[in-house]
Write a protein that holds these residues in place. Sequence first.
Motif, mmCIF file in Angstrom:
data_model
loop_
_atom_site.group_PDB
_atom_site.id
_atom_site.type_symbol
_atom_site.label_atom_id
_atom_site.label_comp_id
_atom_site.label_asym_id
_atom_site.label_seq_id
_atom_site.Cartn_x
_atom_site.Cartn_y
_atom_site.Cartn_z
ATOM 1 N N HIS A 1 40.580 51.364 34.828
ATOM 2 C CA HIS A 1 39.566 52.204 35.463
ATOM 3 C C HIS A 1 39.404 51.819 36.930
ATOM 4 C CE1 HIS A 1 35.993 54.646 35.918
ATOM 5 N NE2 HIS A 1 35.233 53.590 36.160
ATOM 6 N N LEU A 2 39.351 50.520 37.206
ATOM 7 C CA LEU A 2 39.182 50.059 38.583
ATOM 8 C C LEU A 2 40.426 50.327 39.428
ATOM 9 C CD1 LEU A 2 37.362 46.668 37.932
ATOM 10 C CD2 LEU A 2 36.342 48.862 38.581
ATOM 11 N N ALA A 3 41.594 50.384 38.794
ATOM 12 C CA ALA A 3 42.814 50.694 39.534
ATOM 13 C C ALA A 3 42.719 52.064 40.193
ATOM 14 C CB ALA A 3 44.025 50.639 38.603
ATOM 15 N N ALA A 4 42.028 52.995 39.522
ATOM 16 C CA ALA A 4 41.889 54.342 40.063
ATOM 17 C C ALA A 4 40.871 54.422 41.189
ATOM 18 C CB ALA A 4 41.503 55.314 38.957
ATOM 19 N N ARG A 5 40.046 53.383 41.352
ATOM 20 C CA ARG A 5 38.981 53.405 42.354
ATOM 21 C C ARG A 5 39.261 52.480 43.534
ATOM 22 N NH1 ARG A 5 34.342 55.711 40.198
ATOM 23 N NH2 ARG A 5 33.767 55.804 42.408
ATOM 24 N N THR A 6 40.382 51.775 43.491
ATOM 25 C CA THR A 6 40.748 50.836 44.550
ATOM 26 C C THR A 6 42.193 51.087 44.957
ATOM 27 O OG1 THR A 6 41.376 49.173 42.893
ATOM 28 C CG2 THR A 6 39.130 49.058 43.776
ATOM 29 N N ASP A 7 42.585 50.482 46.077
ATOM 30 C CA ASP A 7 43.929 50.732 46.612
ATOM 31 C C ASP A 7 44.775 49.476 46.788
ATOM 32 O OD1 ASP A 7 43.530 53.593 47.083
ATOM 33 O OD2 ASP A 7 42.159 52.971 48.683
ATOM 34 N N ARG A 8 44.132 48.344 47.057
ATOM 35 C CA ARG A 8 44.878 47.161 47.469
ATOM 36 C C ARG A 8 44.612 45.937 46.619
ATOM 37 N NH1 ARG A 8 43.136 42.803 49.493
ATOM 38 N NH2 ARG A 8 41.052 43.675 49.792
ATOM 39 N N ILE A 9 43.413 45.763 46.162
ATOM 40 C CA ILE A 9 42.965 44.507 45.596
ATOM 41 C C ILE A 9 43.669 44.201 44.271
ATOM 42 C CG2 ILE A 9 41.003 45.404 44.242
ATOM 43 C CD1 ILE A 9 39.373 43.023 45.575
ATOM 44 N N GLY A 10 43.994 42.915 44.051
ATOM 45 C CA GLY A 10 44.603 42.502 42.803
ATOM 46 C C GLY A 10 43.638 42.663 41.632
ATOM 47 N N LEU A 11 44.196 42.862 40.439
ATOM 48 C CA LEU A 11 43.418 43.142 39.239
ATOM 49 C C LEU A 11 43.860 42.177 38.149
ATOM 50 C CD1 LEU A 11 43.848 47.019 39.423
ATOM 51 C CD2 LEU A 11 41.800 45.752 40.094
ATOM 52 N N ARG B 1 31.237 49.540 41.898
ATOM 53 C CA ARG B 1 30.718 49.282 43.242
ATOM 54 C C ARG B 1 31.077 47.873 43.708
ATOM 55 N NH1 ARG B 1 25.787 48.499 46.330
ATOM 56 N NH2 ARG B 1 24.543 47.759 44.556
ATOM 57 N N LEU B 2 31.047 46.920 42.786
ATOM 58 C CA LEU B 2 31.383 45.546 43.144
ATOM 59 C C LEU B 2 32.874 45.417 43.455
ATOM 60 C CD1 LEU B 2 30.322 42.713 43.548
ATOM 61 C CD2 LEU B 2 30.512 42.336 41.075
ATOM 62 N N ALA B 3 33.731 46.044 42.658
ATOM 63 C CA ALA B 3 35.174 45.970 42.906
ATOM 64 C C ALA B 3 35.542 46.661 44.209
ATOM 65 C CB ALA B 3 35.934 46.594 41.741
ATOM 66 N N VAL B 4 34.969 47.834 44.454
ATOM 67 C CA VAL B 4 35.243 48.556 45.703
ATOM 68 C C VAL B 4 34.725 47.745 46.894
ATOM 69 C CG1 VAL B 4 34.667 50.626 47.037
ATOM 70 C CG2 VAL B 4 35.306 50.825 44.618
ATOM 71 N N GLY B 5 33.543 47.145 46.744
ATOM 72 C CA GLY B 5 32.997 46.318 47.809
ATOM 73 C C GLY B 5 33.839 45.083 48.065
ATOM 74 N N ALA B 6 34.361 44.479 46.989
ATOM 75 C CA ALA B 6 35.218 43.304 47.148
ATOM 76 C C ALA B 6 36.467 43.658 47.940
ATOM 77 C CB ALA B 6 35.587 42.741 45.777
ATOM 78 N N GLU B 7 37.034 44.818 47.666
ATOM 79 C CA GLU B 7 38.193 45.256 48.432
ATOM 80 C C GLU B 7 37.813 45.514 49.888
ATOM 81 O OE1 GLU B 7 41.735 47.830 47.101
ATOM 82 O OE2 GLU B 7 40.257 49.300 47.819
ATOM 83 N N ARG B 8 36.662 46.126 50.094
ATOM 84 C CA ARG B 8 36.228 46.467 51.458
ATOM 85 C C ARG B 8 36.040 45.222 52.326
ATOM 86 N NH1 ARG B 8 31.291 46.297 53.105
ATOM 87 N NH2 ARG B 8 30.423 46.469 50.997
ATOM 88 N N ILE B 9 35.493 44.148 51.754
ATOM 89 C CA ILE B 9 35.238 42.955 52.573
ATOM 90 C C ILE B 9 36.464 42.051 52.689
ATOM 91 C CG2 ILE B 9 32.779 43.000 51.985
ATOM 92 C CD1 ILE B 9 33.269 40.564 50.177
ATOM 93 N N GLY B 10 37.563 42.424 52.047
ATOM 94 C CA GLY B 10 38.805 41.684 52.232
ATOM 95 C C GLY B 10 39.131 40.649 51.192
ATOM 96 N N LEU B 11 38.458 40.680 50.025
ATOM 97 C CA LEU B 11 38.839 39.752 48.958
ATOM 98 C C LEU B 11 40.208 40.139 48.405
ATOM 99 C CD1 LEU B 11 35.473 39.224 47.048
ATOM 100 C CD2 LEU B 11 36.493 37.815 48.842
ATOM 101 N N ASP B 12 40.853 39.179 47.755
ATOM 102 C CA ASP B 12 42.239 39.370 47.337
ATOM 103 C C ASP B 12 42.399 39.882 45.914
ATOM 104 O OD1 ASP B 12 43.755 38.224 49.733
ATOM 105 O OD2 ASP B 12 42.336 36.627 49.291
#
Length: 304
Positions: A75-85, A21-32
Motif C-alpha cells: 500500500h505504501l509503495a503506491a504512495r511513495t516514490d523513493r523510500i525503502g520499504l 502520512r508518516l511514510a510520505v513525510g519520512a520520504e519528504r524529509i529525506g529518510l532512507d
Amino acid sequence: MEVGLGLPNGGADVDPGELVRLAVGAERIGLDAVWVVDRWLRPHAPVAMPGVPVLVTMPAEYYASVYDPIDLLCHLAARTDRIGLGTSAINVLYHPPVLLARRLATLDRLSSGRARAGVTSGWMAEEFAVADVPPSVMGEGFDEHLAAMRAVWAPDPVERDGTRFPIPRSDIGPKPVGAIPLLVGYNTAAGLRRAARIGDGLHPHRNGLAHLARDLEQWRADAQEAGRDPAMMPVVLRVAADPTAADAPGEVFTGPPERWPADLVALEALGVDHVLLQFPPGTSVDETLAVMTPLSSGTRAAPS
C-alpha cells in the motif's frame, strides 16, 4: 550511514491514514527507509522468549492488532516514490517459503526494487501453534527456508530437492527487480552465528553501544570463519527511540534529541550501515517527523 523509521503498524488505535502520512513525510524529509513489524497474536498468558531467562508477564499490547507487514508496504509503495520499504522483522517460519518469496517479490516489483527484508525464525510458541508449524524447525529449518526463498527468486525453472521445503521443477514468479537482502535478526549466540553464515546482512535490536559492539565483533569473526566478508554485508540496526526518557549512559536515542546526531556518529564508528528508530506508541506523526528531520541523510551535518 542511512537512517530509517519504524512505522507504528501495531496497536488498537492504528490509523491507516496516519501510517501513510508518516511514510510520505519520512520520504519528504529525506529518510532512507520505513520499516514495519510482524506479529500474529497477543496471547492472554505470559510468554517466554528462548534464550532470555526473564519471563514476560504479558506480551506487549500492540501485539493484539498488527497490520500485515507486506500488505501494508505494498500500500505504501503506491504512495511513495523513493523510500525503502522494509520488514523488521518478518517471522519467516510461519509462512511457506514459496508464498513468502512471491509476496516479497511482488512488493519489490510494485515498488520498483525498494523491498528490504529483515527476517527472523519467530520465537513465540503460540504463534508457531496457530501457524501449524512445529518450533523444532527453528535452527536448520531457518537455513533451509531462506535457501528455498532464494531458489524461488533465481531464474526459472526453479527446483529444490530435500525433505524440507522441496520445490518441483517449476516456473515461479514474479521475480524481484534485484536481490532482496535478507537481513537476519537474532536473540542468541547461535542465532548470531547463523546470521554470519547465511544472512545477506545483520539485523540487531540493541540500544546499548557496548552490547552492540560485542555482537558486531563476534559476528564479524564468525563471518570470516565461514569464509565470508562481513564488509560486504550491511548492518541494519533497530533501536527503541524515546526523546522523553531519562538519559541512559551508554545507550543511544534516549533523552534529548539534540544529542542524537552524536549517537549516529558513534554507530557509524562501529560499522552500522543503517539505523531505524522505533518511537513509543502514541507519538504523533508531527512529533516523529520533527525529531527525525535533523537526522535524515539530506539534512544532517557531516561529522566534524
